[in-house]
Scaffold this active site. Structure first.
Site, PDB file in Angstrom:
ATOM      1  CE  LYS A  52      21.753  -7.114  60.499  1.00  0.00           C
ATOM      2  NZ  LYS A  52      20.819  -8.018  61.191  1.00  0.00           N
ATOM      3  CD  GLN A  96      19.110 -11.104  60.183  1.00  0.00           C
ATOM      4  OE1 GLN A  96      20.179 -10.549  60.397  1.00  0.00           O
ATOM      5  NE2 GLN A  96      17.971 -10.428  60.101  1.00  0.00           N
ATOM      6  CG  ASP A 119      20.781  -7.999  66.968  1.00  0.00           C
ATOM      7  OD1 ASP A 119      20.976  -6.980  66.270  1.00  0.00           O
ATOM      8  OD2 ASP A 119      20.487  -9.107  66.498  1.00  0.00           O
TER       9      ASP A 119
END
Ligand code: NDP
Length: 278
Positions: A52, A96, A119
């Site tokens: 990422k 995460q 997300d």
């Protein structure tokens, strides 16, 4: 002839398009910034976070890494998220997953400001998706929709069967396919006679988390097959939830693993970061 749906190439095209948009925003004085929080050092998470960060660098998004120790308390994590929520220079916040067992993941996701939820896991984002309002889309399903669009694979009126009902893949995938006017069926571990259902699919999307589970016995001749799974097999080779060699000859189009859905997930995360700054 079976079409190999190349997620690596498609994600590169999307990232190049985003790079141009980011350069324009930079000229207007906006430096898009993504805060990435990792708690602990799970090796798979470290690889995902690294990928990422690399994508951010390529596109011109600033990434702020917050690497916290495994024993970080829930309170400390919530405080950090709260601080980032308040910070006007931060456009997106990504925590995460998975988090260590002593931290309530749902609570952390709910604490992220909905307008920074890149997300797409916040209940507000999920709610907007289900009632057809604009909001952040969960990255993996959004990436799959982009593959269909960019490969001119029609969704309208097609029988789409999704195997898996997780909050991050199966359920949002079903909602997005519904939005595209497909006829959608969701299968899960309690589905009776799975093959009988999957064999009806014009489009079969598999997110079940079991290596090479879907063989040609589950697939209708000419179906489009999308494989979300990622695993390492007994020879340490990457494979998906679909037995690629077995299914390839009867599919009209198929995503490989690696190089199919995986790269699209990151491209769509980058897209959400750009959206967050607009
Ligand atoms: P989950 O484990 O959360 O969900 C798996 C789903 O599959 C569940 O709904 C489960 O049913 C269903 N299932 C399990 N066994 C069967 C079976 N025998 N028959 C029918 N359904 C079954 O997985 P995720 O959705 O998080 O991920 C799925 C896969 O995709 C994993 O391999 C993961 O690593 C990968 N992944 C890849 C991403 C990418 O970027 N490429 C992103 C996210 C995930 P039930 O609900 O009844 O338990």
């Amino acid at each position: 002839m079976t079409v190999i749906i190349d997620g690596k190439k498609t994600s590169s095209e999307i990232k190049d398009e985003l790079k141009e948009k980011v350069a324009k925003l930079n000229k207007q004085g906006t430096q898009i910034t993504l805060a990435v929080i990792q708690v602990g050092n799970d090796p798979a998470s470290t690889v995902y976070v690294g990928n990422k960060k690399k994508a951010c660098e390529y596109i011109g998004i600033k990434s702020l890494a917050h690497e916290l120790p495994e024993n970080t308390s829930q309170e400390e994590l919530l405080q950090l998220v709260g601080k980032l929520n308040q910070d006007p220079t931060v456009h997106g916040i990504l925590v995460q997953l998975p988090l260590p067992k002593h931290i309530d993941e749902d609570l952390v996701i709910r604490t992220i400001a909905a307008e920074k939820d890149v997300d797409g896991f916040h209940p507000e984002s999920v709610g907007k998706l289900s009632i057809g309002q604009k909001g952040f889309l969960s990255c993996t399903p959004a990436g799959i929709i982009q593959l269909f669009k960019r490969y001119d694979i029609p969704m309208e009126g097609k029988e789409c069967v999704i195997v898996g009902r997780s909050n991050i893949v199966g359920k949002p995938m079903a909602l997005l396919m519904l939005r595209e006017n497909a006829t959608v069926t969701i299968c899960h571990s309690r589905t009776k006679d799975l093959a009988e259902v999957t064999k009806r699919a014009d489009i079969l999307i598999v997110a079940i988390g079991k290596p090479r589970f879907i063989t040609k016995d589950f697939v209708k001749e000419g179906a489009v097959v999308i494989d979300v799974g990622i695993h390492r097999d007994e020879n340490n080779k990457l494979c998906g939830d679909v037995d690629y060699e077995d299914v390839f000859p009867i599919a009209s189009a198929i995503t490989p693993v690696p190089g199919g859905v995986g790269p699209m997930t990151i491209a769509m995360l980058m897209n959400n970061c750009v959206e967050a700054a607009l």
